[in-house]
Design a protein around this motif. Structure first.
Motif, PDB file in Angstrom:
ATOM      1  N   LEU A 135     -30.389  36.400  33.555  1.00 44.10           N
ATOM      2  CA  LEU A 135     -30.322  37.433  34.607  1.00 44.10           C
ATOM      3  C   LEU A 135     -31.662  38.155  34.739  1.00 44.10           C
ATOM      4  O   LEU A 135     -32.172  38.374  35.841  1.00 44.10           O
ATOM      5  N   LYS A 136     -32.243  38.501  33.582  1.00 46.07           N
ATOM      6  CA  LYS A 136     -33.523  39.235  33.631  1.00 46.07           C
ATOM      7  C   LYS A 136     -34.590  38.374  34.289  1.00 46.07           C
ATOM      8  O   LYS A 136     -35.347  38.847  35.137  1.00 46.07           O
ATOM      9  N   ASP A 137     -34.643  37.085  33.896  1.00 48.09           N
ATOM     10  CA  ASP A 137     -35.673  36.194  34.457  1.00 48.09           C
ATOM     11  C   ASP A 137     -35.528  36.092  35.967  1.00 48.09           C
ATOM     12  O   ASP A 137     -36.515  36.092  36.700  1.00 48.09           O
ATOM     13  N   SER A 138     -34.270  36.005  36.446  1.00 45.47           N
ATOM     14  CA  SER A 138     -34.135  35.788  37.890  1.00 45.47           C
ATOM     15  C   SER A 138     -34.237  37.090  38.697  1.00 45.47           C
ATOM     16  O   SER A 138     -34.529  37.062  39.872  1.00 45.47           O
ATOM     17  N   LEU A 139     -34.001  38.238  38.041  1.00 45.69           N
ATOM     18  CA  LEU A 139     -33.926  39.480  38.843  1.00 45.69           C
ATOM     19  C   LEU A 139     -35.068  40.460  38.601  1.00 45.69           C
ATOM     20  O   LEU A 139     -35.174  41.458  39.321  1.00 45.69           O
TER      21      LEU A 139
END
Ligand SMILES: Cc1ncc(COP(=O)(O)O)c(C=O)c1O
Length: 385
Positions: free
Chosen positions: A303-307
């Protein structure tokens, strides 16, 4: 016209069946349930061992009242307190009731009135638990509340060290504020709270109603921070949807809760405790908890990588499988969009999308959910630019 008090803003569809992480509405539309009934169905829907426990016990005896010996309570209490600083359990039916018991016990044992809680906390909707809650919207319109609760800023120690004194019965806290927006504090805050409690003989009450029973990758979330609470409250995940709450406390508190001091008709029935024990037999295994931690870490990283660079996303945070995506604006329309795509989530405060999949969620289901969430923000990126 509905014959129900409109205490909830309900969705227009009903969930009619569930299996594992999936639920189905009346039109047989399938959803990934990343709400778990708000941190309740931690083993997913209709877990076969939980279904069997209900069936088996319901054919023996459901309810006996608390006037009789109850082996199911004894066994469950022992499992809950094993390898903790706690020794004893009192069973009830909900989180608010567990907190009521904790507030009454702390006052009666210490003979003091003041209880410190925190702004944005949530402890339930009965009068005591509502008074303890640090959110005005929960209390509006109910007149004079119990006045001895002092609400201090979360994650700040300056006022705390001034207000906590010899007249203080207890400090009452969630480890991570769930309803308040999935908010953790700094390690130094937890350390200072424990120190203040130790130095001033103040009881530490930890509300694990949302964070307990494996949700954060440990049996109890206080285990992440070397806290040693005097009282812990539980509910939600303990019965996987069958109502049960518990208050755990240290042996020294026993004197304040003798016969007649507190009680409940339904609390700790053989049926509820058999279900609770079945849940713990699965969740309180080291391998199971380790897997929750790993799945949570991987999911959060994805989630962190994509957002991380999205202009509408302020922060992705959480622990284990209690995760919040804080946005720059209210998340109601985001949650509706996710629902249309077949992913159920729940807000925490105005601006946070809360993700609470069952602890049994598969890597594949997490990947699917992460894909839908990533699409959501791409979609809203397009709309807002
Ligand atoms: C931390 C916490 N405490 C207490 C409660 C109240 O529990 P219940 O709704 O079972 O009374 C909740 C419910 O969301 C909660 O999250």
């Amino acid at each position: 016209m509905s014959s129900l008090f409109p205490t909830y803003k309900r969705k227009e569809f009903q969930l009619e069946k569930g299996s594992g992480t999936y639920v189905f509405d009346e039109n047989n539309k399938r959803y990934l349930d990343f709400t778990s009934g708000i941190a309740v169905t931690n083993l997913g829907h209709c877990h076969p061992e939980v279904v069997s426990a209900i069936q088996d016990q319901s054919e023996k005896i459901w309810h006996t009242s608390n006037l009789f010996k109850n082996d199911q309570q004894e066994v469950l209490a022992e499992t809950l307190v094993k390898n903790t600083p706690l020794d004893l359990a009192f069973f009830c039916n909900s989180g608010a009731e567990a907190n009521e018991a904790a507030i009454k016990l702390a006052k009666k044992y210490t003979g003091k009135n003041k209880i410190i809680t925190f702004k944005d906390s949530f402890h339930g909707r009965t009068f005591g638990a509502m008074s303890a809650t640090g959110q005005q919207k929960v209390k509006d319109g109910y007149g004079e509340l119990i006045s001895e609760f002092v609400h201090l800023p979360w994650n700040e120690t300056e006022e705390l060290s001034k207000i906590a004194d010899e007249d203080t019965a207890a400090i009452m806290m969630e480890v991570f504020q769930g309803e308040g927006g999935v908010r953790m504090a700094d390690l130094s805050f937890y350390k200072e709270i424990q120190k203040i409690c130790d130095d001033n003989h103040i009881l530490l009450i930890v509300d694990e109603v949302q964070t307990g029973i494996g949700r954060t990758g440990k049996r109890y979330a206080y285990d992440h921070f070397d806290l040693h609470p005097d009282i812990v409250t539980l509910a939600k995940g303990l019965g996987n949807g069958f109502p049960i709450g518990a208050m755990l406390g240290k042996e020294i508190l026993k004197t304040a809760f003798g016969p007649g001091s507190h009680g409940t008709t339904f609390g700790g029935s053989p049926l509820a405790c058999s279900v609770g024990q079945t849940v713990l037999n699965i969740i309180f295994q080291e391998d199971f908890l380790h897997e929750v931690e790993c799945k949570g870490n991987n999911f959060m990283k994805v989630l962190k990588d994509s957002l991380h660079s999205h202009p509408l996303v302020k922060e992705v945070r959480g622990k284990g499988l209690l995760i919040g995506i804080e946005c720059e604006r209210p998340v109601g329309s985001f949650i509706e969009w996710l629902e249309e795509q077949g992913l159920l989530t729940v807000p925490a405060g105005e601006n946070v999308i809360r993700l609470l999949p069952p602890l049994t969620v598969s890597e594949e289901e997490l990947e699917t959910a992460a894909g839908i969430i990533s699409q959501l923000f791409k979609q809203f990126h397009k709309v807002s630019t």
